[in-house]
Design an enzyme around this catalytic site. Structure first.
Site, PDB file in Angstrom:
ATOM      1  N   LYS A  13       0.938  -1.351  -0.093  1.00  0.00           N
ATOM      2  CA  LYS A  13      -0.043  -0.077   0.139  1.00  0.00           C
ATOM      3  C   LYS A  13       0.803   1.290   0.055  1.00  0.00           C
ATOM      4  O   LYS A  13       0.729   2.251  -0.680  1.00  0.00           O
ATOM      5  CB  LYS A  13      -0.944  -0.028   1.164  1.00  0.00           C
ATOM      6  CG  LYS A  13      -1.973  -1.134   1.217  1.00  0.00           C
ATOM      7  CD  LYS A  13      -2.692  -1.340   2.446  1.00  0.00           C
ATOM      8  CE  LYS A  13      -2.336  -0.925   3.912  1.00  0.00           C
ATOM      9  NZ  LYS A  13      -1.659  -2.232   4.447  1.00  0.00           N
ATOM     10  N   ARG A  89      -9.779   0.641   8.889  1.00  0.00           N
ATOM     11  CA  ARG A  89      -9.269  -0.599   9.163  1.00  0.00           C
ATOM     12  C   ARG A  89     -10.401  -1.434   9.809  1.00  0.00           C
ATOM     13  O   ARG A  89     -10.270  -2.593   9.860  1.00  0.00           O
ATOM     14  CB  ARG A  89      -8.241  -0.843  10.354  1.00  0.00           C
ATOM     15  CG  ARG A  89      -7.055  -0.053  10.097  1.00  0.00           C
ATOM     16  CD  ARG A  89      -6.026  -1.124   9.064  1.00  0.00           C
ATOM     17  NE  ARG A  89      -4.575  -1.531   9.839  1.00  0.00           N
ATOM     18  CZ  ARG A  89      -3.736  -0.703   9.540  1.00  0.00           C
ATOM     19  NH1 ARG A  89      -3.738   0.324   8.803  1.00  0.00           N
ATOM     20  NH2 ARG A  89      -2.447  -1.087   9.995  1.00  0.00           N
ATOM     21  N   ARG A 123      12.475  -5.657   5.395  1.00  0.00           N
ATOM     22  CA  ARG A 123      12.328  -3.974   5.016  1.00  0.00           C
ATOM     23  C   ARG A 123      13.275  -3.552   5.893  1.00  0.00           C
ATOM     24  O   ARG A 123      13.283  -3.767   7.050  1.00  0.00           O
ATOM     25  CB  ARG A 123      10.834  -3.813   5.290  1.00  0.00           C
ATOM     26  CG  ARG A 123      10.638  -2.437   4.763  1.00  0.00           C
ATOM     27  CD  ARG A 123       9.182  -1.872   4.659  1.00  0.00           C
ATOM     28  NE  ARG A 123       8.217  -2.304   5.710  1.00  0.00           N
ATOM     29  CZ  ARG A 123       7.011  -1.916   5.531  1.00  0.00           C
ATOM     30  NH1 ARG A 123       6.551  -1.759   4.386  1.00  0.00           N
ATOM     31  NH2 ARG A 123       5.986  -2.602   6.649  1.00  0.00           N
ATOM     32  N   ARG A 156      12.047  -1.096  11.135  1.00  0.00           N
ATOM     33  CA  ARG A 156      10.868  -0.613  12.222  1.00  0.00           C
ATOM     34  C   ARG A 156      10.530  -1.472  12.939  1.00  0.00           C
ATOM     35  O   ARG A 156      10.733  -2.558  12.939  1.00  0.00           O
ATOM     36  CB  ARG A 156       9.632  -0.499  10.950  1.00  0.00           C
ATOM     37  CG  ARG A 156       9.377   0.826  10.486  1.00  0.00           C
ATOM     38  CD  ARG A 156       8.495   0.898   9.554  1.00  0.00           C
ATOM     39  NE  ARG A 156       6.997   0.222   9.803  1.00  0.00           N
ATOM     40  CZ  ARG A 156       6.136   0.223   9.043  1.00  0.00           C
ATOM     41  NH1 ARG A 156       6.072   1.100   7.693  1.00  0.00           N
ATOM     42  NH2 ARG A 156       4.830  -0.297   9.428  1.00  0.00           N
ATOM     43  N   ARG A 167       0.226  -8.349  13.580  1.00  0.00           N
ATOM     44  CA  ARG A 167      -0.652  -7.292  12.731  1.00  0.00           C
ATOM     45  C   ARG A 167      -1.416  -8.141  11.842  1.00  0.00           C
ATOM     46  O   ARG A 167      -2.324  -7.776  11.335  1.00  0.00           O
ATOM     47  CB  ARG A 167       0.500  -6.503  12.046  1.00  0.00           C
ATOM     48  CG  ARG A 167       1.177  -5.406  13.139  1.00  0.00           C
ATOM     49  CD  ARG A 167       2.151  -4.852  12.542  1.00  0.00           C
ATOM     50  NE  ARG A 167       2.018  -3.988  11.345  1.00  0.00           N
ATOM     51  CZ  ARG A 167       2.867  -3.622  10.357  1.00  0.00           C
ATOM     52  NH1 ARG A 167       4.237  -3.902  10.586  1.00  0.00           N
ATOM     53  NH2 ARG A 167       2.636  -2.786   9.343  1.00  0.00           N
TER      54      ARG A 167
HETATM   55  P1  AMP Z   1       0.288   0.257   9.006  1.00  0.00           P
HETATM   56  O1  AMP Z   1       1.669   1.248   8.454  1.00  0.00           O
HETATM   57  O2  AMP Z   1      -0.569   1.029   8.274  1.00  0.00           O
HETATM   58  O3  AMP Z   1       0.683  -0.885   8.916  1.00  0.00           O
HETATM   59  O4  AMP Z   1      -0.024   0.853  10.669  1.00  0.00           O
HETATM   60  C1  AMP Z   1       1.078   0.534  11.500  1.00  0.00           C
HETATM   61  C2  AMP Z   1       0.311   0.523  12.917  1.00  0.00           C
HETATM   62  O5  AMP Z   1      -0.132   1.761  13.101  1.00  0.00           O
HETATM   63  C3  AMP Z   1      -0.646  -0.480  12.949  1.00  0.00           C
HETATM   64  O6  AMP Z   1      -0.323  -1.874  13.272  1.00  0.00           O
HETATM   65  C4  AMP Z   1      -1.614   0.202  14.146  1.00  0.00           C
HETATM   66  O7  AMP Z   1      -1.008  -0.232  15.412  1.00  0.00           O
HETATM   67  C5  AMP Z   1      -1.499   1.454  13.815  1.00  0.00           C
HETATM   68  N1  AMP Z   1      -2.784   1.984  12.837  1.00  0.00           N
HETATM   69  C6  AMP Z   1      -2.451   2.364  11.501  1.00  0.00           C
HETATM   70  N2  AMP Z   1      -3.757   2.896  10.903  1.00  0.00           N
HETATM   71  C7  AMP Z   1      -4.530   2.503  11.928  1.00  0.00           C
HETATM   72  C8  AMP Z   1      -5.807   2.440  11.831  1.00  0.00           C
HETATM   73  N3  AMP Z   1      -6.721   2.862  10.882  1.00  0.00           N
HETATM   74  N4  AMP Z   1      -6.767   2.157  13.024  1.00  0.00           N
HETATM   75  C9  AMP Z   1      -5.965   1.912  14.106  1.00  0.00           C
HETATM   76  N5  AMP Z   1      -4.700   1.857  14.253  1.00  0.00           N
HETATM   77  C10 AMP Z   1      -3.977   2.091  13.147  1.00  0.00           C
END
Ligand code: AMP
Length: 208
Positions: A13, A89, A123, A156, A167
Site C-alpha cells: 500500500k 481498518r 524491509r 521498523r 498485525r
Molecule cells: P500500518 O503502517 O498502516 O501497517 O500501521 C502501523 C500501525 O499503526 C498498525 O499496526 C496500528 O497499530 C496503527 N494504525 C495504523 N492505521 C490504523 C488505523 N486505521 N486504526 C488503528 N490503528 C492504526
C-alpha cells in the site's frame, strides 16, 4: 477524488501510494505514518500508542478517526485527489469516514502471505533520506548502509517477525467485513500486487 487502499501489512500500500503521489499528484494520508511520528514524542499518550503498535494491535477508533478527520478537513475543501492508506481498518472507521467524505474507489491490494512476511521482515529504511530497501529483494550496495547518504539502515520496530504475525492476525479478523461493506457499495476492486507497475496500471485503468 478519494481512493482507499485496503490490504495486509506489507501488501504494498505504501509503495503504491508513493507512486500515486509522485507521478499522479495524489495527496497521501497514511495513518501508520502519522502514528509512527506521534510515538516519537516523550508524552504519556505517545508511550501508550507505542505499546499498542508494538503489540501488533490497533489504536482506538476515536483517536484514529479524529486524526483522519483533521487531515481530511484541511484537504477536502481544496478538491485534491487523496489516497488513504491504512484507513479505515474496521467498519466503525468506515462508517465514520462515510460521514465526512465520499469515497470514490476502494482498492484491495492482495499478496500471498509468505511473500508478505519476506517483504515486511526484510524491509530496512534509511532514517535520514527515508529510502526503503529489502534484504531479500532490494539490497543496498553495502549491507546495512544507505546507497544515497551512507546512513545505517534500520528496521521498523513493528516490522519484527513476532509483531508482524500479530498485525497479520488483526488484519485477517477485520478485513473481511470491510471488503463486504465496500462490495455492497460497488466501489470495491481487488488488485493482485505481484508486480508494482502492473498493479498501478490496473488502478490507473479503473480511475481513468
Ligand atoms: P500500518 O503502517 O498502516 O501497517 O500501521 C502501523 C500501525 O499503526 C498498525 O499496526 C496500528 O497499530 C496503527 N494504525 C495504523 N492505521 C490504523 C488505523 N486505521 N486504526 C488503528 N490503528 C492504526
Amino acid at each position: 477524488m478519494i481512493i482507499l487502499l485496503l490490504g495486509a501489512p506489507g501488501a504494498g500500500k505504501g509503495s503504491i501510494s508513493n507512486i500515486l503521489k509522485e507521478k499522479y499528484h495524489f495527496f497521501h494520508i497514511s495513518t501508520g505514518e502519522i502514528f509512527r511520528k506521534v510515538i516519537n514524542a516523550s508524552t504519556d499518550i505517545a508511550k501508550k500508542l507505542k505499546s499498542i503498535m508494538l503489540s501488533g494491535g490497533l489504536i482506538d477508533d476515536d483517536t484514529t478517526n479524529e486524526i483522519v478527520k483533521n487531515e481530511l478537513m484541511e484537504l477536502s475543501n481544496k478538491n485534491l485527489n487523496i489516497v488513504l492508506d491504512g484507513y479505515p481498518r474496521n467498519i466503525n472507521q468506515a462508517n465514520f469516514l462515510s460521514k465526512i467524505v465520499k469515497v470514490d474507489y476502494v482498492f484491495d491490494i492482495l499478496v500471498d502471505e509468505q511473500e508478505i512476511m519476506k517483504r515486511i521482515t526484510g524491509r530496512r529504511t534509511c532514517p535520514v533520506c527515508k529510502s526503503i530497501y529489502n534484504i531479500y529483494y532490494h539490497k543496498p550496495q553495502k549491507e546495512g548502509v544507505c546507497d544515497y547518504d551512507g546512513s545505517l539502515l534500520v528496521q521498523r520496530n513493528d516490522d519484527k517477525e513476532d509483531v508482524v504475525v500479530e498485525r497479520f492476525k488483526t488484519y485477517l479478523a477485520l478485513n473481511t467485513p470491510l471488503v463486504e461493506y465496500y462490495k455492497q457499495q460497488k466501489i470495491y476492486y481487488p488488485i493482485v500486487n505481484e508486480n508494482l507497475d502492473k498493479a498501478i496500471g490496473e488502478i490507473k485503468k479503473i480511475i481513468g
